[in-house]
Scaffold this active site. Structure first.
Site, mmCIF file in Angstrom:
data_model
loop_
_atom_site.group_PDB
_atom_site.id
_atom_site.type_symbol
_atom_site.label_atom_id
_atom_site.label_comp_id
_atom_site.label_asym_id
_atom_site.label_seq_id
_atom_site.Cartn_x
_atom_site.Cartn_y
_atom_site.Cartn_z
ATOM 1 N N GLU A 132 1.259 -6.486 -3.856
ATOM 2 C CA GLU A 132 1.194 -4.727 -4.370
ATOM 3 C C GLU A 132 0.649 -4.102 -3.041
ATOM 4 O OE1 GLU A 132 0.030 -0.627 -5.422
ATOM 5 O OE2 GLU A 132 -0.773 -2.574 -5.033
ATOM 6 N N GLU A 133 -1.075 -5.212 -2.196
ATOM 7 C CA GLU A 133 -1.274 -4.363 -1.747
ATOM 8 C C GLU A 133 -1.250 -4.096 -0.084
ATOM 9 O OE1 GLU A 133 -4.304 -2.130 -3.128
ATOM 10 O OE2 GLU A 133 -4.854 -2.945 -4.813
ATOM 11 N N ASP A 187 -8.847 -3.080 -9.936
ATOM 12 C CA ASP A 187 -7.607 -3.028 -9.255
ATOM 13 C C ASP A 187 -6.632 -3.649 -8.507
ATOM 14 O OD1 ASP A 187 -5.009 -1.328 -7.471
ATOM 15 O OD2 ASP A 187 -5.852 -0.533 -5.980
ATOM 16 N N HIS A 236 0.124 -5.923 -11.543
ATOM 17 C CA HIS A 236 -0.354 -6.463 -9.563
ATOM 18 C C HIS A 236 -1.203 -7.035 -9.694
ATOM 19 C CE1 HIS A 236 -2.511 -4.566 -7.217
ATOM 20 N NE2 HIS A 236 -2.392 -3.051 -7.777
ATOM 21 N N HIS A 265 -11.148 0.009 -3.840
ATOM 22 C CA HIS A 265 -10.886 -0.892 -2.519
ATOM 23 C C HIS A 265 -12.012 -1.305 -1.526
ATOM 24 C CE1 HIS A 265 -5.859 -0.156 -1.590
ATOM 25 N NE2 HIS A 265 -6.458 -0.208 -3.129
ATOM 26 N N ASP A 273 -1.808 0.717 -13.242
ATOM 27 C CA ASP A 273 -2.039 0.510 -11.829
ATOM 28 C C ASP A 273 -3.749 1.228 -12.285
ATOM 29 O OD1 ASP A 273 -3.500 -0.437 -9.639
ATOM 30 O OD2 ASP A 273 -1.202 -0.224 -8.630
#
Length: 357
Positions: free
Chosen positions: A212-213, A180, A66, A320, A235
């Site tokens: 995606e997030e 990510d 993604h 993240h 991922d």
């Protein structure tokens, strides 16, 4: 990683592409894929895939990273020139204060820092409360709303953390923002390069989704575009090894991840066996993984009457946040595994997978 791969990932990780702002990175990915794909296709939200045609009677194989990363969005400019913002994707507010960020405006990027009330100015009750992103701001050095607006700041712009691509001590680990999921984007590109001269027993669609997030949104549109028979999602997942627990899921340097369960998907039994058998046959290092999060696989495996799906992942520390760390040996294992899986995914393999579900 060879020098070409390192340069690719430096470019990918340093590009800004918060969910909903994937346009520029999509243009770059298209340029990278065009020399190796028979065709480039795109869904209406912006997911992009390079098509490699093999056996026309074979299965349709979808490989999806993604494009987007977690970040922030400008929501307002205060009278004193500071910026109010909204988190985009999953953030812990504890990692936000004092982080350097970059506001991406039409006039160019503006560097700044996330500010919050210092502990000296908080009463005792406030010091023990969870941090609230709504009470933070971004300081770009402007002294007024008018000055910030003259610099190009308006609501709706993306904001990304600042973290240069940095190889760490020993040469095996690399720190960057957005592993990510620039890991998955880069691997989707490199897959097309690896199989360019192969006669595949399938039609391969290798690329990346959007958004995606914020809820796996682009996975749904991309699956509708392709209509896959089988899917391999790429991922980066949270490494649990940094505190020193050797039993935690996600150990850097221990190989590709074989995800068996997360909150969005119980991995199809036939796919688990196919991935495991392929890794063992080719002596590719892998490790089992269970996650409290989810990936695009959560949407894709539910498309139509069902799409057997596996996540071919790597773990990365501190995802993240502003800076994450990936191990190059894990990337090499994931790449080797993905290439062998795609080359082996013929009609017989798909039927065997379905029979063993």
């Amino acid at each position: 990683m060879n020098e070409q791969t390192l340069r690719l990932f430096q470019t990918l990780t340093e590009m800004p592409a918060v969910s909903g702002f994937e346009r520029d990175i999509r243009k770059f990915v298209r340029t990278e894929m065009e020399p190796y794909a028979d065709e480039i296709i795109q869904d209406r939200l912006g997911g992009i895939f390079g098509v490699k045609r093999g056996d026309p009677q074979g299965p349709k194989v979808m490989v999806a990273g993604h494009l987007d990363e977690v970040g922030f969005m400008v929501t307002a400019v205060n009278e004193n020139g500071t910026i109010r913002f909204q988190t985009v994707g999953g953030w812990s507010t504890h990692v936000l204060p004092s982080q350097r960020v970059r506001v991406i405006t039409a006039m160019g990027p503006l560097d700044g820092v996330i500010g919050s009330v210092p502990p000296h100015l908080l009463d005792e009750a406030s010091r023990t409360k969870p941090l609230d992103a709504a009470k933070m701001w971004i300081d770009i050095g402007a002294d007024s709303r008018e000055e910030a607006e003259q610099l190009g700041v308006v609501p709706g712009q993306q904001i990304v953390p600042v973290c240069p691509f940095t190889p760490l001590a020993g040469g095996k680990k690399i720190m960057a923002k957005a592993w990510d999921n620039r890991y998955g984007v880069g691997l989707a590109i490199e897959l097309l390069k690896e199989v360019k001269d192969e006669v595949l027993p399938n039609t391969l669609y290798s690329g990346a989704t959007v958004q995606e997030e914020v809820g796996l949104r682009g996975a749904e549109t991309a699956a509708s575009l392709i209509g896959p028979d089988i899917c391999y999602v790429l991922d980066a997942s949270p490494a649990g090894d940094a505190p020193g627990d050797r039993g935690a899921f996600g150990q850097l340097g221990q190989g590709a991840l074989l995800r068996i369960y997360d909150r969005t998907m119980v991995t199809h039994r036939g796919m688990v066996e196919f991935v495991r058998d392929t890794a063992q046959t080719h002596n590719i290092r892998y490790q089992y993984f269970v996650s409290p999060g989810g990936t695009d696989a959560g949407k894709i495996h539910l498309h139509g009457t069902g799409v057997p799906t596996a996540v071919i992942g790597v773990c990365a520390r501190y995802i993240h946040t502003a800076a994450s760390i990936l191990h190059v040996d894990d990337y090499a294992a994931a790449k080797a595994l993905l290439v062998e899986l795609v080359k082996a995914t013929d009609r017989t393999a798909v039927q065997t997978i379905l029979d063993n579900g």
